[in-house]
Design a protein around this motif. Structure first.
Motif, short mmCIF file in Angstrom:
data_model
loop_
_atom_site.label_atom_id
_atom_site.label_comp_id
_atom_site.label_asym_id
_atom_site.label_seq_id
_atom_site.Cartn_x
_atom_site.Cartn_y
_atom_site.Cartn_z
N LEU A 64 41.44 40.20 40.22
CA LEU A 64 40.71 39.53 41.29
C LEU A 64 39.67 38.57 40.70
CD1 LEU A 64 40.29 39.39 44.38
CD2 LEU A 64 38.73 41.32 44.17
N GLY A 65 38.95 39.04 39.68
CA GLY A 65 37.95 38.18 39.04
C GLY A 65 38.58 36.99 38.34
N LEU A 68 39.89 34.37 41.03
CA LEU A 68 38.83 33.65 41.75
C LEU A 68 37.83 33.01 40.80
CD1 LEU A 68 38.20 36.16 44.70
CD2 LEU A 68 39.64 34.12 44.67
N VAL A 70 35.44 34.40 38.74
CA VAL A 70 34.08 34.94 38.80
C VAL A 70 33.95 36.10 37.82
CG1 VAL A 70 33.67 34.21 41.18
CG2 VAL A 70 34.68 36.44 40.73
N ARG A 74 30.27 40.03 39.82
CA ARG A 74 30.51 39.43 41.14
C ARG A 74 31.59 40.19 41.89
NH1 ARG A 74 27.93 36.09 44.78
NH2 ARG A 74 29.37 34.61 45.76
N ILE A 75 32.62 40.60 41.20
CA ILE A 75 33.69 41.36 41.84
C ILE A 75 33.18 42.72 42.29
CG2 ILE A 75 35.94 42.44 41.47
CD1 ILE A 75 35.92 39.38 41.87
N THR A 78 32.09 43.07 45.82
CA THR A 78 33.04 43.33 46.91
C THR A 78 33.01 44.80 47.30
OG1 THR A 78 34.94 43.74 45.44
CG2 THR A 78 34.53 41.46 46.10
N CYS A 120 40.45 39.45 54.16
CA CYS A 120 40.39 39.60 52.69
C CYS A 120 41.66 39.04 52.04
CB CYS A 120 40.22 41.06 52.31
SG CYS A 120 38.60 41.78 52.69
N SER A 125 37.80 32.62 48.19
CA SER A 125 36.69 32.71 47.25
C SER A 125 36.14 34.12 47.25
CB SER A 125 35.57 31.72 47.64
OG SER A 125 34.96 32.13 48.86
N ALA A 126 35.34 34.44 46.23
CA ALA A 126 34.73 35.76 46.15
C ALA A 126 33.78 35.98 47.32
CB ALA A 126 33.99 35.92 44.83
#
Length: 427
Positions: A64-65, A68, A70, A74-75, A78, A120, A125-126
């Motif tokens: 996921l990071g 996106l 990030v 940052r992840i 979520t 989702c 974006s994050a």
């Protein structure tokens, strides 16, 4: 199961009586199927929303990071965003369930969960993922908070602890399979596919809801408006025992969410465990939790829920300290983390069911609100632990480990200092 059962603690605090229309003689009888395996299965499904919504996408954190663009911190937001919505949402659904019954609010929450999960899956974006995770969580929390209240509607304190243990034993399938399923979806699809699977999960729960009887008949519902019900949380929080159960569970859950947010990077990135194997390591801990729930279910009638609660707190503190020592010294490598974490996570089987049952016994007339207050404390602590893990991350498992140690010791202190024998209070 017909009528409402009350335990000895309720009788000890009997000066307050329900309205005349809701006395045992005149209260509507609950459906005969209220205690059937079918109902237990649906309640287990509803209580699985928290673990299913978090555990299934844990193996996707790195992907996921990367997708996106990030950072890992940052992840992890979520997860924090989900916990914010899940903890605050409970404070809303609890009073609504006390006033309008259980099934209608659960249905509304499931619809919101489906919308949030789809958001989702479509996010670009994050920031969008975090926002939709909050929406998803506000809907997801309606199931667990009102399922716990339904158990209190039906059963007395120690019996409710047994039933909650049964529910957690059955719902243990969700966190057991969640990371494994998430890893496989990631292998053959993408992280977006994980959220589409959650959409399907919400729709299945919505389709099963008609199998669940309404456990709070109209004469037994609260007459307070939503605003007055929200203000009543202040009075409830003054109960020493309720505060003890809430803080004890909150500290323990803080450690659990440090584990949930920290192990994907500690295992997959630091110790180079494949994403599919991560699910297996995670599943071993869930199996330990299920065994502890089974033991709790068998022993609670003999020893009482508070005594088993103290055992769970002691083991949680000791295993948390062991995790910190192993992470700091590097002793045992990967298994220096895996083994003590197994014992920490397993204590969920002793701590959660017994702390929730004790809190609901203190306020049987406001089971929805009491369930919400305890649940908000449990999951709200996860907001801070998951966020703190991102703030203090140093690229090693040490941050996760010392947080689990501190919160494990906090669990034990809350148990010893606040849960002295006392008569429950009636709302």
């Amino acid at each position: 199961m017909s009528g409402l059962l009350h335990d000895r603690d309720d009788a000890a605090a009997a000066p307050e009586r329900p309205p005349a229309a809701a006395t045992a003689a005149s209260a509507p009888r609950l459906p005969a199927e209220a205690g059937s395996p079918r109902v237990v299965a649906v309640l287990s499904l509803l209580m699985a929303f928290a673990s299913m919504s978090t555990d299934i996408y844990l193996p996707a954190f790195p992907a996921l990071g990367a997708d996106l663009g990030v950072s890992p911190g940052r992840i992890q937001l979520t997860l924090s965003g989900f916990l914010v919505g899940f903890s605050l949402g409970q404070l809303l659904w609890g009073p609504i369930g006390d006033r309008y019954g259980r099934r209608g609010p659960i249905a509304a929450g499931l619809v919101l969960f489906v919308l949030g999960s789809a958001g989702c899956a479509l996010a670009g974006s994050a920031a969008e993922v975090i926002g939709w995770r909050v929406v998803q969580a506000v809907g997801a929390c309606a199931g667990p908070v009102l399922a716990r209240a339904m158990v209190r509607d039906l059963y007395a304190r120690d019996r409710s602890a047994q039933v909650l243990s049964t529910l957690m034993l059955v719902m243990g399938i969700a966190p057991l399979l969640g990371p494994i399923l998430g890893g496989q979806i990631l292998e053959w699809w993408s992280w977006r596919g994980i959220f589409w699977v959650l959409v399907l999960f919400g729709l299945v729960a919505l389709a099963c809801l008609p199998l669940l009887p309404e456990t709070l008949p109209p004469p037994l519902r609260s007459s307070l408006g939503l605003r007055e019900s929200l203000f009543s949380y202040v009075a409830m929080a003054r109960s020493r025992r309720l505060l003890g159960y809430a803080l004890m569970g909150g500290c323990f859950y803080g450690g659990i969410y440090a584990y949930l947010a920290g192990t994907p990077f500690a295992y997959i990135e630091y110790h180079h465990v494949p994403a599919t194997a991560y699910g297996l390591l995670f599943g071993v801990n869930i199996a330990g939790m299920m065994i502890a729930n089974l033991i709790n279910r068998r022993l609670v009638a003999r020893f009482g829920s508070d005594r088993l609660l103290r055992v769970g707190a002691l083991v949680a503190a000791a295993s948390g300290i062991a995790v910190a020592v192993c992470a700091r010294t590097g002793w045992g490598g990967l298994y220096g983390l895996v083994v003590p974490l197994f014992f920490y996570v397993s204590m969920l089987g002793f701590i959660v069911a017994n702390s929730v049952a004790g809190a609901l016994a203190a306020f049987p007339r406001k089971a929805g609100a009491a369930s919400a207050l305890v649940g908000a404390t449990h999951y709200g602590s996860g907001v801070f632990s998951a966020a703190a893990l991102g703030w203090f991350a140093d690229g090693t498992p040490w941050t996760m480990a010392w947080m689990i140690a501190v919160l494990g010791v906090g669990t034990l202190l809350a148990c010893l200092l606040l849960l002295r024998p006392a008569r429950p209070e009636m709302a």
